[in-house]
Design a protein around this motif. Structure first.
Motif, PDB file in Angstrom:
ATOM      1  N   PRO A 395     -26.083 -12.003 -19.617  1.00 32.84           N
ATOM      2  CA  PRO A 395     -24.694 -12.604 -19.458  1.00 32.84           C
ATOM      3  C   PRO A 395     -23.801 -11.356 -18.786  1.00 32.84           C
ATOM      4  N   LEU A 396     -22.409 -11.756 -18.637  1.00 33.71           N
ATOM      5  CA  LEU A 396     -21.550 -10.853 -18.246  1.00 33.71           C
ATOM      6  C   LEU A 396     -20.913 -10.154 -19.392  1.00 33.71           C
ATOM      7  N   TYR A 397     -20.883  -8.872 -19.330  1.00 33.71           N
ATOM      8  CA  TYR A 397     -20.165  -8.139 -20.482  1.00 33.71           C
ATOM      9  C   TYR A 397     -18.686  -7.638 -20.001  1.00 33.71           C
ATOM     10  N   ILE A 398     -17.922  -7.717 -21.171  1.00 35.58           N
ATOM     11  CA  ILE A 398     -16.438  -7.307 -20.972  1.00 35.58           C
ATOM     12  C   ILE A 398     -16.233  -6.079 -21.332  1.00 35.58           C
ATOM     13  N   PRO A 399     -15.967  -5.022 -20.646  1.00 34.82           N
ATOM     14  CA  PRO A 399     -15.648  -3.626 -21.197  1.00 34.82           C
ATOM     15  C   PRO A 399     -14.128  -3.765 -22.064  1.00 34.82           C
ATOM     16  N   ASN A 400     -14.489  -2.934 -23.203  1.00 32.53           N
ATOM     17  CA  ASN A 400     -13.174  -2.728 -23.906  1.00 32.53           C
ATOM     18  C   ASN A 400     -12.559  -4.120 -24.169  1.00 32.53           C
ATOM     19  N   ALA A 401     -13.346  -5.235 -24.892  1.00 23.35           N
ATOM     20  CA  ALA A 401     -13.103  -6.268 -25.181  1.00 23.35           C
ATOM     21  C   ALA A 401     -12.171  -6.379 -26.490  1.00 23.35           C
ATOM     22  N   GLY A 402     -12.259  -5.412 -27.242  1.00 22.01           N
ATOM     23  CA  GLY A 402     -11.553  -5.170 -28.533  1.00 22.01           C
ATOM     24  C   GLY A 402     -10.350  -4.868 -28.245  1.00 22.01           C
ATOM     25  N   GLY A 403      -9.938  -3.681 -27.192  1.00 19.35           N
ATOM     26  CA  GLY A 403      -8.806  -3.458 -26.667  1.00 19.35           C
ATOM     27  C   GLY A 403      -7.732  -4.467 -26.260  1.00 19.35           C
ATOM     28  N   LEU A 404      -8.539  -5.528 -25.459  1.00 23.15           N
ATOM     29  CA  LEU A 404      -7.806  -6.601 -24.870  1.00 23.15           C
ATOM     30  C   LEU A 404      -7.649  -7.473 -25.925  1.00 23.15           C
ATOM     31  N   SER A 405      -8.229  -7.741 -26.793  1.00 24.41           N
ATOM     32  CA  SER A 405      -7.907  -8.690 -27.817  1.00 24.41           C
ATOM     33  C   SER A 405      -6.629  -8.246 -28.651  1.00 24.41           C
ATOM     34  N   PHE A 406      -6.738  -7.169 -28.916  1.00 23.77           N
ATOM     35  CA  PHE A 406      -5.440  -6.550 -29.657  1.00 23.77           C
ATOM     36  C   PHE A 406      -4.305  -6.650 -28.892  1.00 23.77           C
ATOM     37  N   SER A 407      -4.414  -6.316 -27.572  1.00 24.71           N
ATOM     38  CA  SER A 407      -3.115  -6.601 -26.484  1.00 24.71           C
ATOM     39  C   SER A 407      -2.756  -8.080 -26.876  1.00 24.71           C
ATOM     40  N   LEU A 408      -3.689  -8.970 -26.917  1.00 27.80           N
ATOM     41  CA  LEU A 408      -3.439 -10.432 -26.971  1.00 27.80           C
ATOM     42  C   LEU A 408      -2.771 -10.536 -28.108  1.00 27.80           C
ATOM     43  N   LEU A 409      -3.166 -10.101 -29.321  1.00 26.74           N
ATOM     44  CA  LEU A 409      -2.489 -10.241 -30.568  1.00 26.74           C
ATOM     45  C   LEU A 409      -0.906 -10.021 -30.601  1.00 26.74           C
ATOM     46  N   VAL A 410      -0.784  -8.568 -29.984  1.00 27.22           N
ATOM     47  CA  VAL A 410       0.764  -7.968 -29.756  1.00 27.22           C
ATOM     48  C   VAL A 410       1.403  -8.822 -28.884  1.00 27.22           C
ATOM     49  N   PHE A 411       0.604  -9.462 -28.005  1.00 26.19           N
ATOM     50  CA  PHE A 411       1.570 -10.462 -27.036  1.00 26.19           C
ATOM     51  C   PHE A 411       1.909 -11.717 -27.629  1.00 26.19           C
ATOM     52  N   PHE A 412       1.090 -12.321 -28.492  1.00 25.28           N
ATOM     53  CA  PHE A 412       1.543 -13.382 -29.531  1.00 25.28           C
ATOM     54  C   PHE A 412       2.638 -13.243 -30.321  1.00 25.28           C
ATOM     55  N   VAL A 413       2.664 -12.072 -30.887  1.00 26.68           N
ATOM     56  CA  VAL A 413       3.794 -11.845 -31.807  1.00 26.68           C
ATOM     57  C   VAL A 413       4.961 -11.549 -31.228  1.00 26.68           C
ATOM     58  N   THR A 414       5.014 -10.704 -30.047  1.00 28.66           N
ATOM     59  CA  THR A 414       6.222 -10.471 -29.414  1.00 28.66           C
ATOM     60  C   THR A 414       6.734 -11.706 -28.580  1.00 28.66           C
ATOM     61  N   SER A 415       6.012 -12.583 -28.070  1.00 31.09           N
ATOM     62  CA  SER A 415       6.058 -13.859 -27.322  1.00 31.09           C
ATOM     63  C   SER A 415       6.828 -14.802 -28.411  1.00 31.09           C
ATOM     64  N   ALA A 416       6.420 -14.735 -29.472  1.00 34.09           N
ATOM     65  CA  ALA A 416       7.013 -15.668 -30.388  1.00 34.09           C
ATOM     66  C   ALA A 416       8.441 -15.120 -30.619  1.00 34.09           C
ATOM     67  N   GLY A 417       8.888 -13.889 -30.701  1.00 33.07           N
ATOM     68  CA  GLY A 417      10.264 -13.289 -30.715  1.00 33.07           C
ATOM     69  C   GLY A 417      11.026 -13.698 -29.618  1.00 33.07           C
ATOM     70  N   CYS A 418      10.420 -13.776 -28.338  1.00 36.76           N
ATOM     71  CA  CYS A 418      10.997 -14.086 -27.247  1.00 36.76           C
ATOM     72  C   CYS A 418      11.296 -15.686 -27.139  1.00 36.76           C
ATOM     73  N   ILE A 419      10.511 -16.571 -27.454  1.00 32.65           N
ATOM     74  CA  ILE A 419      10.597 -17.892 -27.646  1.00 32.65           C
ATOM     75  C   ILE A 419      11.747 -18.220 -28.648  1.00 32.65           C
ATOM     76  N   ALA A 420      11.634 -17.564 -29.779  1.00 33.71           N
ATOM     77  CA  ALA A 420      12.573 -18.079 -30.762  1.00 33.71           C
ATOM     78  C   ALA A 420      14.049 -17.513 -30.488  1.00 33.71           C
ATOM     79  N   VAL A 421      14.502 -16.662 -29.735  1.00 34.78           N
ATOM     80  CA  VAL A 421      15.852 -16.248 -29.131  1.00 34.78           C
ATOM     81  C   VAL A 421      16.179 -17.151 -27.982  1.00 34.78           C
ATOM     82  N   LEU A 422      15.198 -17.722 -27.253  1.00 32.12           N
ATOM     83  CA  LEU A 422      15.259 -18.882 -26.271  1.00 32.12           C
ATOM     84  C   LEU A 422      16.025 -19.928 -26.896  1.00 32.12           C
TER      85      LEU A 422
END
Length: 466
Positions: A395-422
């Motif tokens: 299979p294809l392995y994804i380096p630093n997948a844990g770091g990317l998934s953490f970044s996505l979690l931060v993105f979800f939380v901050t984007s919720a704040g952005c959409i809420a203000v809009l």
């Protein structure tokens, strides 16, 4: 080009053009490579102008329909647009402005074929680009309208659909990365027990322009003599003369408007800027004029030039990471995401300035984020997965997948704040963009603060600090 690596004395032995680069200090090399990276981003801004002119010509394309008047039986010529502006926003505009990220991710995947793991620059840039699109671009667009002017989303249903699929794309990516993490943990436990000690390339996986308003309704026009003459003039236009004019215009350093400016410093600054753009404009002048084939050839040539710049960017990023020791993901989240998202910023800013509504400006943001994942990660990972399956049966392995998934979690939380203000602006002010200057700037600063939170937390995580 050699592979990026450090010698025992901390000198980066990889080089960009000449081996003599390795004799320079790492600090000087980092400065020169960063300078080259910035100049590539200037090239992206230059090609973006040609891209928009090409897209405008494509969208303005019409077809002639001859109908019979039911009362007089006379022929009536009707010109209908091929493109609906909503469709153009979610296809041509979103794809074109996301093409730098797509090209970079695809090039990164191709050059990593044979290493079992996917390239890291592409996914990092695409996730960072999503945050840049959502936060800084919204921050710019909200203050662009004139003081007091309000611009709202007219078709809220379309925006909700775009928003849903945009967030679903990143949620699906998060699921994929978490599934990879589960598999890596299982493999690690099997290797620790000695049952699968032969699975080593796993060890590798664990390593570190101007927008023009066009009427929404098609306009029926009679076949008058003036219209016929106009069409004949357009069809008889000397294409070679226009093409040659492109080369002449690329060397002009001062426009007529610039010559009227009394401030000498401002005039010199504009001349210096045009001088820095001249090599790029001269190169892009080789692309056919956007008047040919309704702009399609120029549109495609613009994408090809963007791909070439993206390739140079990947090489420069490798060198910057090698000489500075900065994690490539950090460079991807910051410099690469900002630079490759420049066309998105320009597109949304122009739309926020020129359009009556906020549809195009905000649609470009949400649609670009969708394109980034569905195409920008889909194609590179498909290439890598297919190659590994047929060549290594792995299979294809994804380096630093844990770091990317953490970044996505931060993105979800901050984007919720952005959409809420809009949404809050829509309920209180009646529009997402513009309004009283004070509140527009407060909103802008808030969006930039969300972006800083994303960049800082993501960079700390992928660097192993948190």
């Amino acid at each position: 080009m050699g592979n990026s690596n450090l010698s025992t004395d901390g000198i980066c032995e990889s080089y960009l053009l000449f081996y003599g680069e390795t004799y320079l200090s790492n600090g000087l090399r980092a400065f020169l490579y960063l300078l080259g990276l910035a100049y590539c981003f200037i090239g992206l801004s230059a090609i973006t102008a040609r891209f928009f002119r090409s897209m405008e010509n494509i969208v303005k394309q019409t077809r002639c329909i001859v109908e019979l008047d039911s009362c007089t039986n006379a022929e009536v010529i009707k010109y209908e647009k091929f493109w609906n502006y909503t469709i153009a926003d979610i296809s041509l505009l979103a794809f074109g402005t996301s093409f730098p990220q797509i090209s970079l991710a695809t090039i990164d995947a191709i050059r990593n074929l044979g290493q079992l793991d996917a390239g890291g620059l592409g996914p990092g840039t695409l996730v960072g680009s999503a945050a840049f699109d959502l936060f800084p671009i919204h921050a710019v667009c909200v203050v662009v309208p004139k003081a007091g002017a309000l611009k709202k989303i007219s078709d809220i249903g379309v925006w909700l659909v775009e928003l849903f699929w945009s967030f679903w794309a990143y949620f699906w990516l998060y699921i994929i990365l978490e599934a990879i993490q589960v598999k890596i943990r299982l493999n690690a436990s099997w290797i620790g027990s000695g049952s699968l000690g032969s699975i080593l390339d796993t060890e590798n996986a664990l390593a570190g322009p101007v927008y023009q308003n066009v009427p929404q309704n098609d306009v029926a026009e009679s076949s008058t003599q003036a219209l016929i003459k106009k069409k004949i003039v357009e069809e008889d236009q000397d294409v070679l003369l226009v093409w040659g004019r492109q080369f002449f215009d690329s060397l002009i350093l001062e426009s007529t408007e610039s010559k009227k400016i009394d401030n000498v410093c401002l005039r010199m600054a504009r001349i210096f800027w045009q001088l820095s753009l001249a090599p790029w404009r001269l190169l892009f002048a080789f692309a056919p004029p956007y008047q040919i084939a309704h702009g399609w050839i120029s549109f495609i040539c613009s994408l090809i030039f963007i791909s070439g710049i993206a390739y140079v960017v990947t090489q420069l990023t490798d060198q910057i990471s090698c000489v500075t020791g900065i994690n490539p993901y950090v460079i991807a989240f910051t410099a690469l995401a900002s630079g490759t998202s420049w066309p998105d910023l320009v597109a949304s800013k122009i739309a926020a300035e020129r359009q009556v509504t906020a549809d195009s400006a905000i649609a470009n943001i949400t649609c670009s984020n969708s394109v980034n994942i569905y195409i920008g990660i889909g194609i590179p990972w498909l290439i890598g997965t297919t190659y590994n399956f047929f060549v290594y049966q792995e299979p294809l392995y994804i380096p630093n997948a844990g770091g990317l998934s953490f970044s996505l979690l931060v993105f979800f939380v901050t984007s919720a704040g952005c959409i809420a203000v809009l949404v809050l602006r829509r309920l209180i002010l009646g529009a997402e963009l513009g309004g009283p200057k004070l509140w527009a700037w407060v909103t802008s600063v808030y969006f930039m603060f969300l972006w800083i939170i994303f960049v800082v937390l993501s960079s700390l995580r992928v660097s192993g600090i948190i």
